[in-house]
Design a protein around this motif. Structure first.
Motif, PDB file in Angstrom:
ATOM      1  N   ASP A   3      -7.740  -0.624  -1.296  1.00 44.85           N
ATOM      2  CA  ASP A   3      -8.806   0.224  -1.832  1.00 44.85           C
ATOM      3  C   ASP A   3      -9.552   0.880  -0.681  1.00 44.85           C
ATOM      4  O   ASP A   3      -9.440   0.476   0.477  1.00 44.85           O
ATOM      5  CB  ASP A   3      -9.781  -0.607  -2.683  1.00 44.85           C
ATOM      6  N   TYR A  62       0.854  -1.173   0.000  1.00 44.90           N
ATOM      7  CA  TYR A  62       0.000   0.000   0.000  1.00 44.90           C
ATOM      8  C   TYR A  62       0.892   1.225   0.000  1.00 44.90           C
ATOM      9  O   TYR A  62       2.030   1.207   0.457  1.00 44.90           O
ATOM     10  CB  TYR A  62      -0.937   0.008   1.207  1.00 44.90           C
ATOM     11  N   GLU A 103     -11.483  -1.241   1.951  1.00 47.97           N
ATOM     12  CA  GLU A 103     -10.787  -2.416   2.471  1.00 47.97           C
ATOM     13  C   GLU A 103      -9.890  -2.047   3.647  1.00 47.97           C
ATOM     14  O   GLU A 103      -9.629  -0.873   3.908  1.00 47.97           O
ATOM     15  CB  GLU A 103      -9.949  -3.064   1.367  1.00 47.97           C
ATOM     16  N   TYR A 104      -9.436  -3.072   4.339  1.00 44.86           N
ATOM     17  CA  TYR A 104      -8.454  -2.872   5.398  1.00 44.86           C
ATOM     18  C   TYR A 104      -7.455  -4.032   5.363  1.00 44.86           C
ATOM     19  O   TYR A 104      -7.748  -5.107   4.842  1.00 44.86           O
ATOM     20  CB  TYR A 104      -9.118  -2.775   6.779  1.00 44.86           C
ATOM     21  N   VAL A 115      -6.100  -9.110   3.753  1.00 47.40           N
ATOM     22  CA  VAL A 115      -6.884  -7.984   3.254  1.00 47.40           C
ATOM     23  C   VAL A 115      -8.338  -8.407   3.223  1.00 47.40           C
ATOM     24  O   VAL A 115      -8.673  -9.511   2.778  1.00 47.40           O
ATOM     25  CB  VAL A 115      -6.427  -7.579   1.833  1.00 47.40           C
ATOM     26  N   ASP A 116      -9.221  -7.543   3.701  1.00 43.84           N
ATOM     27  CA  ASP A 116     -10.644  -7.870   3.694  1.00 43.84           C
ATOM     28  C   ASP A 116     -11.454  -6.594   3.487  1.00 43.84           C
ATOM     29  O   ASP A 116     -10.949  -5.476   3.683  1.00 43.84           O
ATOM     30  CB  ASP A 116     -11.040  -8.535   5.017  1.00 43.84           C
ATOM     31  N   ALA A 117     -12.714  -6.789   3.084  1.00 39.19           N
ATOM     32  CA  ALA A 117     -13.608  -5.645   2.903  1.00 39.19           C
ATOM     33  C   ALA A 117     -13.920  -5.021   4.266  1.00 39.19           C
ATOM     34  O   ALA A 117     -14.149  -5.734   5.251  1.00 39.19           O
ATOM     35  CB  ALA A 117     -14.899  -6.088   2.221  1.00 39.19           C
ATOM     36  N   LEU A 118     -13.905  -3.714   4.325  1.00 39.05           N
ATOM     37  CA  LEU A 118     -14.232  -3.021   5.563  1.00 39.05           C
ATOM     38  C   LEU A 118     -15.706  -3.248   5.878  1.00 39.05           C
ATOM     39  O   LEU A 118     -16.575  -2.951   5.052  1.00 39.05           O
ATOM     40  CB  LEU A 118     -13.945  -1.526   5.406  1.00 39.05           C
ATOM     41  N   THR A 162      -5.611 -15.502   4.067  1.00 42.98           N
ATOM     42  CA  THR A 162      -6.987 -15.019   4.061  1.00 42.98           C
ATOM     43  C   THR A 162      -7.465 -14.829   5.498  1.00 42.98           C
ATOM     44  O   THR A 162      -6.869 -15.367   6.439  1.00 42.98           O
ATOM     45  CB  THR A 162      -7.916 -16.013   3.363  1.00 42.98           C
ATOM     46  N   ARG A 163      -8.534 -14.092   5.666  1.00 44.96           N
ATOM     47  CA  ARG A 163      -9.083 -13.913   7.015  1.00 44.96           C
ATOM     48  C   ARG A 163      -9.551 -15.253   7.580  1.00 44.96           C
ATOM     49  O   ARG A 163      -9.356 -15.547   8.767  1.00 44.96           O
ATOM     50  CB  ARG A 163     -10.236 -12.904   7.010  1.00 44.96           C
TER      51      ARG A 163
END
Length: 282
Positions: free
Chosen positions: A108, A21, A111-112, A126-129, A222-223
């Protein structure tokens, strides 16, 4: 052949960029104190920092950064034995500490990136906020001289009562709490295990970046995989814990695993594997 090589290099560069990032200058710094039962039955006050930039923010515990940095210096000067000897002293100096780091708004906007160790392995995903469905109330209170309003919402299995200030129109808060028309100044979960309260809001130092400590030392996963590994690591006894850590070491260096009380887990027959509480329950 040269063209193919250039295409390959470009491809690798694009992969690298997608995993990293872009660091930016921090504009604001928020300091929170959190009374937390990370280990069930033991409450400690952790000091967290939230550095906020134009498009991203990072949430971290500065005690861990100071601890890790000092430990690295001792190792560089005196080797592994010196580091092991000084580990309890340095650990106590920066107690309590937590290696959790979260970058919000990257790669993006929605995301976080979550950074955390499981045993001695640094992991990141990385996952969607999460979109939190906040229920707004009429209650108000003053925190750090800012008027705040109350809201209640749930995320990852915990219900949070938070206080936010529209005087600070920043869509951030401790942990990954977000989505209100102002900075979240305080947050408490319904079980009373985590209780955040802002103790300072200021302009960030001129040289402060929205950055992660030791970014390269974290492996991507992955989470779902992270939660699985975390769960498996907490379900083992003290001997399995030590053996699993030792099995990850290939250099033959001496490793001592200390328990919560500061004793050597391998020789302490009375030690119990503690029950941990996490900001995310699921």
């Amino acid at each position: 052949m040269s063209d193919m090589r250039n295409i390959y290099i470009t491809f690798l560069f694009l992969i690298f960029c997608s995993m990293a990032y872009a660091q930016e200058q921090a504009k604001y710094r928020v300091t929170y104190d959190c009374d937390a039962q990370v280990v069930t039955g033991k409450t400690n006050t952790y000091r967290w920092t939230l550095d906020i930039g134009e498009t991203t923010a990072v949430f971290y515990n500065n005690n861990y950064r100071l601890y890790s940095s000092e430990l690295a210096k001792v190792k560089a000067q005196g080797g592994d034995n010196a580091m092991i000897d000084q580990l309890p002293v340095i650990s106590g100096k920066y107690f309590p500490k937590n290696d959790l780091q979260i970058v919000v708004g990257s790669p993006d906007k929605g995301e976080y990136i979550y950074y955390k160790q499981v045993l001695n392995s640094g992991l990141k995903y990385v996952d969607a906020l999460p979109v939190i469905e906040w229920q707004l109330t009429d209650s108000t209170k003053t925190i750090c001289e800012y008027e705040c309003k109350q809201a209640v919402g749930s995320v990852y299995g915990r219900t949070w009562t938070v206080w936010y200030s529209i005087e600070l129109p920043l869509n951030y808060g401790p942990y990954i709490l977000n989505g209100l028309p102002g900075l979240i100044m305080a947050a408490r979960d319904s079980e009373g295990l985590f209780d955040f309260k802002a103790v300072g809001v200021e302009n960030a130092p001129e040289n402060a970046l929205v950055s992660v400590y030791k970014e390269d030392s974290h492996q991507k996963c992955t989470r779902k995989r992270f939660l699985q590994l975390r769960s498996e690591s907490e379900g083992i006894n003290k001997d399995q814990l030590v053996d699993r850590i030792l099995s990850q070491r290939t250099s033959g260096e001496k490793v001592i695993v200390y328990t919560v009380s500061g004793t050597d887990a391998k020789v302490d027959n009375e030690v119990e594997v503690p029950k941990y509480n996490h900001l995310d329950k699921e």
